[in-house]
Scaffold this motif. Structure first.
Motif, PDB file in Angstrom:
ATOM      1  N   PRO A  88      41.623  59.380  45.004  1.00 48.87           N
ATOM      2  CA  PRO A  88      40.625  58.335  44.740  1.00 48.87           C
ATOM      3  C   PRO A  88      40.693  57.274  45.829  1.00 48.87           C
ATOM      4  O   PRO A  88      41.771  57.004  46.378  1.00 48.87           O
ATOM      5  CB  PRO A  88      41.060  57.770  43.375  1.00 48.87           C
ATOM      6  N   ARG A  89      39.556  56.666  46.128  1.00 49.13           N
ATOM      7  CA  ARG A  89      39.510  55.717  47.236  1.00 49.13           C
ATOM      8  C   ARG A  89      40.499  54.576  47.069  1.00 49.13           C
ATOM      9  O   ARG A  89      41.147  54.157  48.031  1.00 49.13           O
ATOM     10  CB  ARG A  89      38.079  55.168  47.373  1.00 49.13           C
ATOM     11  N   TRP A  90      40.669  54.088  45.840  1.00 50.89           N
ATOM     12  CA  TRP A  90      41.550  52.936  45.627  1.00 50.89           C
ATOM     13  C   TRP A  90      43.018  53.302  45.864  1.00 50.89           C
ATOM     14  O   TRP A  90      43.821  52.453  46.242  1.00 50.89           O
ATOM     15  CB  TRP A  90      41.367  52.344  44.237  1.00 50.89           C
ATOM     16  N   ILE A  91      43.363  54.569  45.675  1.00 50.13           N
ATOM     17  CA  ILE A  91      44.724  55.014  45.980  1.00 50.13           C
ATOM     18  C   ILE A  91      44.870  55.264  47.481  1.00 50.13           C
ATOM     19  O   ILE A  91      45.854  54.876  48.098  1.00 50.13           O
ATOM     20  CB  ILE A  91      45.081  56.285  45.183  1.00 50.13           C
ATOM     21  N   GLY A  92      43.873  55.919  48.078  1.00 52.33           N
ATOM     22  CA  GLY A  92      43.930  56.206  49.504  1.00 52.33           C
ATOM     23  C   GLY A  92      44.017  54.958  50.357  1.00 52.33           C
ATOM     24  O   GLY A  92      44.637  54.972  51.438  1.00 52.33           O
TER      25      GLY A  92
END
Length: 206
Positions: A88-92
């Motif tokens: 997910p973008r927020w993790i990446g």
């Protein structure tokens, strides 16, 4: 300390690959996506190392549950045939402290150094599809066990995760088979203990 570790001149070890990726980034804080981008299909193994590390560090109760969910997410992607992990973008975009990463790698070196002596490229077909689909299923099972509130198991399951990671990165099918076996055996022990506990509770209630 902090320098890449090579077991031999003709191959790079799993932790050596991660150290190399960290060293290639000039900033003190590295976005996870940036760290994984050059690793391609080996990013699965590197993510498993990152998920395994907290299990060797005294942290708040429940860290196994958080890491277990992450492992299950990677396992599901492998089981569905993903060539490289999706985050997910927020993790990446999450930034990791370069110095802390290197310090944590040094802390788990007693375990990783043993794995580095054992791992080498062999039975490479076991680390590729369709065998990688079974690895995904095994990671789902391992992540589930890690997420369970079982005392004194984080270190063992963390070591299994490192073995998985090393086998995938260094394409060691023999070590991968061993981790599958240990994962299934662990699941059998947990199920067996659960059945015993249920019987004891029934007898106690009776």
């Amino acid at each position: 300390m902090g320098e890449p570790h090579h077991a031999s001149a003709d191959r790079i070890t799993a932790t050596g690959l991660l150290r190399q990726s960290i060293a290639s980034q000039p900033d003190a804080r590295i976005a996870l996506d940036t760290l994984l981008a050059p690793l391609h299909e080996r990013a699965f193994g590197v993510l498993l190392i990152l998920l395994a590390i907290p299990n060797f560090v005294p942290l708040a109760v429940g860290i196994g549950g958080v890491m277990g969910v992450g492992v299950m997410g990677l396992g599901a992607q492998m089981a569905f045939g993903a060539a490289r992990p999706w985050l997910p973008r927020w993790i990446g975009r999450r930034r990791l402290n370069r110095g802390q990463l290197l310090t944590l790698l040094d802390r788990i070196e007693p375990v990783t150094s043993r794995l580095e002596r054992v791992c080498r490229p062999r039975l490479p077909a076991m680390t590729r599809r369709p065998s990688s689909l079974l690895s995904g299923v095994m990671l789902l099972l391992l992540g589930l066990m890690l997420a369970l509130p079982l005392p004194f198991t984080n270190y063992f399951f963390g070591a299994l995760l490192l073995a998985f990671a090393f086998a995938l990165i260094e394409r060691d099918g023999a070590v991968l088979l061993a981790t599958w076996t240990l994962t299934l055996a662990s699941a059998g022990v947990i199920v067996g203990l659960g059945e015993v506990l249920v019987l004891l509770l029934r007898d106690g209630a009776g």
